[in-house]
Design a protein around this motif. Structure first.
Motif, PDB file in Angstrom:
ATOM      1  N   SER A   1       0.844  -1.194   0.000  1.00 37.97           N
ATOM      2  CA  SER A   1       0.000   0.000   0.000  1.00 37.97           C
ATOM      3  C   SER A   1       0.880   1.244   0.000  1.00 37.97           C
ATOM      4  CB  SER A   1      -0.903   0.019   1.242  1.00 37.97           C
ATOM      5  OG  SER A   1      -1.615   1.241   1.321  1.00 37.97           O
ATOM      6  N   ILE A   2       0.462   2.237  -0.776  1.00 41.93           N
ATOM      7  CA  ILE A   2       1.113   3.541  -0.765  1.00 41.93           C
ATOM      8  C   ILE A   2       0.037   4.605  -0.658  1.00 41.93           C
ATOM      9  CG2 ILE A   2       3.170   2.839  -2.047  1.00 41.93           C
ATOM     10  CD1 ILE A   2       1.872   3.827  -4.577  1.00 41.93           C
ATOM     11  N   GLN A   3       0.414   5.780  -0.164  1.00 39.64           N
ATOM     12  CA  GLN A   3      -0.566   6.810   0.144  1.00 39.64           C
ATOM     13  C   GLN A   3      -1.374   7.250  -1.068  1.00 39.64           C
ATOM     14  OE1 GLN A   3      -1.018   7.691   3.357  1.00 39.64           O
ATOM     15  NE2 GLN A   3      -2.852   8.746   2.657  1.00 39.64           N
ATOM     16  N   ASN A   4      -0.708   7.510  -2.185  1.00 40.68           N
ATOM     17  CA  ASN A   4      -1.426   7.970  -3.377  1.00 40.68           C
ATOM     18  C   ASN A   4      -2.399   6.909  -3.884  1.00 40.68           C
ATOM     19  OD1 ASN A   4      -0.086  10.411  -3.367  1.00 40.68           O
ATOM     20  ND2 ASN A   4       1.533   9.727  -4.773  1.00 40.68           N
ATOM     21  N   LEU A   5      -1.988   5.657  -3.760  1.00 42.05           N
ATOM     22  CA  LEU A   5      -2.859   4.567  -4.195  1.00 42.05           C
ATOM     23  C   LEU A   5      -4.138   4.546  -3.367  1.00 42.05           C
ATOM     24  CD1 LEU A   5      -3.458   1.921  -5.731  1.00 42.05           C
ATOM     25  CD2 LEU A   5      -2.167   0.727  -3.956  1.00 42.05           C
ATOM     26  N   GLU A   6      -3.994   4.703  -2.061  1.00 41.56           N
ATOM     27  CA  GLU A   6      -5.160   4.682  -1.183  1.00 41.56           C
ATOM     28  C   GLU A   6      -6.126   5.808  -1.504  1.00 41.56           C
ATOM     29  OE1 GLU A   6      -3.988   4.544   2.889  1.00 41.56           O
ATOM     30  OE2 GLU A   6      -2.579   2.895   2.578  1.00 41.56           O
ATOM     31  N   SER A   7      -5.593   7.004  -1.732  1.00 41.38           N
ATOM     32  CA  SER A   7      -6.467   8.143  -2.046  1.00 41.38           C
ATOM     33  C   SER A   7      -7.142   7.957  -3.396  1.00 41.38           C
ATOM     34  CB  SER A   7      -5.663   9.445  -2.020  1.00 41.38           C
ATOM     35  OG  SER A   7      -4.617   9.410  -2.986  1.00 41.38           O
ATOM     36  N   ASN A   8      -6.431   7.377  -4.369  1.00 40.73           N
ATOM     37  CA  ASN A   8      -7.034   7.121  -5.681  1.00 40.73           C
ATOM     38  C   ASN A   8      -8.170   6.111  -5.578  1.00 40.73           C
ATOM     39  OD1 ASN A   8      -5.320   8.873  -7.022  1.00 40.73           O
ATOM     40  ND2 ASN A   8      -3.790   7.271  -7.461  1.00 40.73           N
ATOM     41  N   ILE A   9      -8.007   5.131  -4.695  1.00 36.23           N
ATOM     42  CA  ILE A   9      -9.047   4.122  -4.506  1.00 36.23           C
ATOM     43  C   ILE A   9     -10.277   4.726  -3.838  1.00 36.23           C
ATOM     44  CG2 ILE A   9      -9.656   2.017  -3.256  1.00 36.23           C
ATOM     45  CD1 ILE A   9      -6.781   1.081  -3.641  1.00 36.23           C
ATOM     46  N   THR A  10     -10.077   5.456  -2.747  1.00 32.46           N
ATOM     47  CA  THR A  10     -11.207   6.006  -1.997  1.00 32.46           C
ATOM     48  C   THR A  10     -11.934   7.094  -2.767  1.00 32.46           C
ATOM     49  OG1 THR A  10      -9.678   7.524  -0.879  1.00 32.46           O
ATOM     50  CG2 THR A  10     -10.211   5.466   0.244  1.00 32.46           C
ATOM     51  N   ASN A  11     -11.237   7.798  -3.681  1.00 30.08           N
ATOM     52  CA  ASN A  11     -11.877   8.870  -4.444  1.00 30.08           C
ATOM     53  C   ASN A  11     -12.603   8.360  -5.678  1.00 30.08           C
ATOM     54  OD1 ASN A  11     -10.962  10.861  -2.685  1.00 30.08           O
ATOM     55  ND2 ASN A  11      -9.048  11.168  -3.811  1.00 30.08           N
ATOM     56  N   ASN A  12     -12.460   7.090  -5.981  1.00 32.57           N
ATOM     57  CA  ASN A  12     -13.110   6.502  -7.149  1.00 32.57           C
ATOM     58  C   ASN A  12     -14.615   6.384  -6.901  1.00 32.57           C
ATOM     59  OD1 ASN A  12     -14.173   4.344  -8.956  1.00 32.57           O
ATOM     60  ND2 ASN A  12     -12.033   4.228  -9.614  1.00 32.57           N
ATOM     61  N   ILE A  13     -15.413   6.900  -7.795  1.00 35.76           N
ATOM     62  CA  ILE A  13     -16.873   6.860  -7.630  1.00 35.76           C
ATOM     63  C   ILE A  13     -17.558   6.082  -8.757  1.00 35.76           C
ATOM     64  CG2 ILE A  13     -16.938   9.042  -6.364  1.00 35.76           C
ATOM     65  CD1 ILE A  13     -17.894  10.393  -8.955  1.00 35.76           C
ATOM     66  N   THR A  14     -16.769   5.395  -9.592  1.00 39.74           N
ATOM     67  CA  THR A  14     -17.362   4.699 -10.730  1.00 39.74           C
ATOM     68  C   THR A  14     -17.319   3.187 -10.610  1.00 39.74           C
ATOM     69  OG1 THR A  14     -15.286   4.632 -11.974  1.00 39.74           O
ATOM     70  CG2 THR A  14     -16.654   6.612 -12.225  1.00 39.74           C
ATOM     71  N   GLY A  15     -16.558   2.679  -9.645  1.00 33.95           N
ATOM     72  CA  GLY A  15     -16.438   1.230  -9.517  1.00 33.95           C
ATOM     73  C   GLY A  15     -15.403   0.647 -10.448  1.00 33.95           C
ATOM     74  N   SER A  16     -14.620   1.522 -11.101  1.00 35.78           N
ATOM     75  CA  SER A  16     -13.562   1.062 -11.996  1.00 35.78           C
ATOM     76  C   SER A  16     -12.220   1.254 -11.291  1.00 35.78           C
ATOM     77  CB  SER A  16     -13.590   1.852 -13.311  1.00 35.78           C
ATOM     78  OG  SER A  16     -12.565   1.425 -14.171  1.00 35.78           O
ATOM     79  N   TYR A  17     -11.702   0.172 -10.736  1.00 34.29           N
ATOM     80  CA  TYR A  17     -10.467   0.244  -9.959  1.00 34.29           C
ATOM     81  C   TYR A  17      -9.288  -0.368 -10.711  1.00 34.29           C
ATOM     82  CZ  TYR A  17     -13.860   1.050  -6.231  1.00 34.29           C
ATOM     83  OH  TYR A  17     -14.892   1.552  -5.470  1.00 34.29           O
ATOM     84  N   ALA A  18      -9.495  -0.825 -11.936  1.00 32.75           N
ATOM     85  CA  ALA A  18      -8.457  -1.550 -12.670  1.00 32.75           C
ATOM     86  C   ALA A  18      -7.222  -0.696 -12.901  1.00 32.75           C
ATOM     87  CB  ALA A  18      -9.015  -2.059 -13.996  1.00 32.75           C
ATOM     88  N   ASP A  19      -7.414   0.571 -13.272  1.00 32.63           N
ATOM     89  CA  ASP A  19      -6.270   1.427 -13.606  1.00 32.63           C
ATOM     90  C   ASP A  19      -5.351   1.644 -12.407  1.00 32.63           C
ATOM     91  OD1 ASP A  19      -7.141   1.643 -16.206  1.00 32.63           O
ATOM     92  OD2 ASP A  19      -8.272   3.484 -15.848  1.00 32.63           O
ATOM     93  N   VAL A  20      -5.925   1.840 -11.222  1.00 33.78           N
ATOM     94  CA  VAL A  20      -5.095   2.110 -10.045  1.00 33.78           C
ATOM     95  C   VAL A  20      -4.552   0.821  -9.429  1.00 33.78           C
ATOM     96  CG1 VAL A  20      -6.209   4.286  -9.490  1.00 33.78           C
ATOM     97  CG2 VAL A  20      -7.121   2.165  -8.543  1.00 33.78           C
ATOM     98  N   LEU A  21      -5.228  -0.303  -9.660  1.00 35.89           N
ATOM     99  CA  LEU A  21      -4.790  -1.565  -9.076  1.00 35.89           C
ATOM    100  C   LEU A  21      -3.856  -2.352  -9.990  1.00 35.89           C
ATOM    101  CD1 LEU A  21      -8.116  -2.912  -7.465  1.00 35.89           C
ATOM    102  CD2 LEU A  21      -6.239  -1.684  -6.344  1.00 35.89           C
TER     103      LEU A  21
END
Length: 304
Positions: free
Chosen positions: A193-213
């Protein structure tokens, strides 16, 4: 596919016929477990063994409740709790009956008669056993007897332990596909886990997590993951990904991501049992994110 993220919500439905059938089978199983526990604990002189037995009984009751609820297709939380409560109650009641019969040197027919007479069970416990039963504890050359009050406390603690499985029942988070009438299959993966990754995940509102994961390296086993991280670090933030999908239609897959702590222990890296935070919980994911986890399943589960 782009959409505003939605979350799984249980329908709270249950099949009455299946529920009653597995409820009765569970009651019988609980009664048998209670008798087995009582017989072993009565003849065992080792207190530690009795503790292990009651813990094992609690685990067995928890497994029976969760598995029977799944087999009965129960999604209703109240119904699952009621099933678990009566399983625990009958296991405890049957253990008390068996214990009293053992003390009174009764036979199986006496057990059946006592089991069907709950007022007699309570009368024997409060008017015969508690006032008169003596338990001697030897420490070195000193022997002391447990008082009635202390004995009552010990029995009350035992009573509470019988109902600990209800905590597990309340935390059941299995998912059910109403269209296919089957339970979801569940998989678990670990990643750094890294900080930017966590914020990108929590700010996602579309259910599309593939790009950040997609930048992560996933592991299916805790030990395998622990062996790959910085061994010099005292603690590391990690992510635990819970991915679930319907085995039939394979639609509306669900993802939960929890932040955990990987901490160095006496035997190397060890996982703490508590969560530090929730990044995603029970979220329906898009096809691209679904495909990402399907690849991980093929790599870590289907290849073995």
């Amino acid at each position: 596919m782009s959409f505003t993220v939605s979350h799984y919500q249980s329908s709270q439905k249950f099949n009455l016929v299946l529920t009653l059938g597995f409820f009765l089978v569970g009651i019988i199983a609980a009664i048998i477990l209670g008798i087995i526990y009582s017989v072993i604990s009565y003849y065992s002189p080792i207190i530690l063994l009795n503790i292990v037995i009651v813990v094992g009984l609690g685990l067995a009751l928890g497994i029976i409740t969760t598995q029977f609820a799944k087999l009965a297709k129960v999604r209703n939380t109240v119904v699952k709790f009621v099933m678990g409560f009566f399983f625990c109650l009958f296991a405890y009641y049957s253990s008390v009956c068996a214990f009293e019969i053992s003390l009174l040197s009764g036979d199986p027919l006496d057990y059946v008669e006592l089991f069907l007479s709950p007022f007699s069970v309570f009368d024997i416990m409060f008017n015969v056993i508690l006032p008169n039963r003596e338990i001697a504890i030897t420490k070195g050359s000193t022997t002391s007897n447990i008082s009635c009050f202390v004995l009552a406390i010990l029995y009350f603690i035992e009573f509470l332990l019988f109902f600990c499985p209800l905590i597990v029942v309340l935390k059941i988070d299995d998912y059910y596909c109403e269209d296919c009438q089957v339970w979801y299959q569940k998989y678990r993966f670990f990643s750094s886990s890294i900080q930017n990754l966590e914020s990108n995940i929590t700010n996602n509102i579309t259910g599309s997590y593939a790009d950040v994961l997609s930048q992560l390296t996933f592991f299916s086993a805790k030990k395998g993951f622990a062996s790959q991280v910085d061994q010099s670090a005292d603690s590391l933030d990690i992510l635990v990904h819970h991915y679930s999908k319907c085995p039939k239609c394979q639609q509306k897959s669900i993802l939960s991501i929890y932040k955990n702590l990987l901490e160095k222990g006496k035997k190397g890296q060890e996982f703490k049992l508590f969560r530090k935070g929730i990044l995603v919980e029970n979220a329906y994911i898009d096809n691209k994110t679904d495909a990402l986890f399907v690849q991980q399943i093929a790599a870590y589960y289907q290849s073995k």
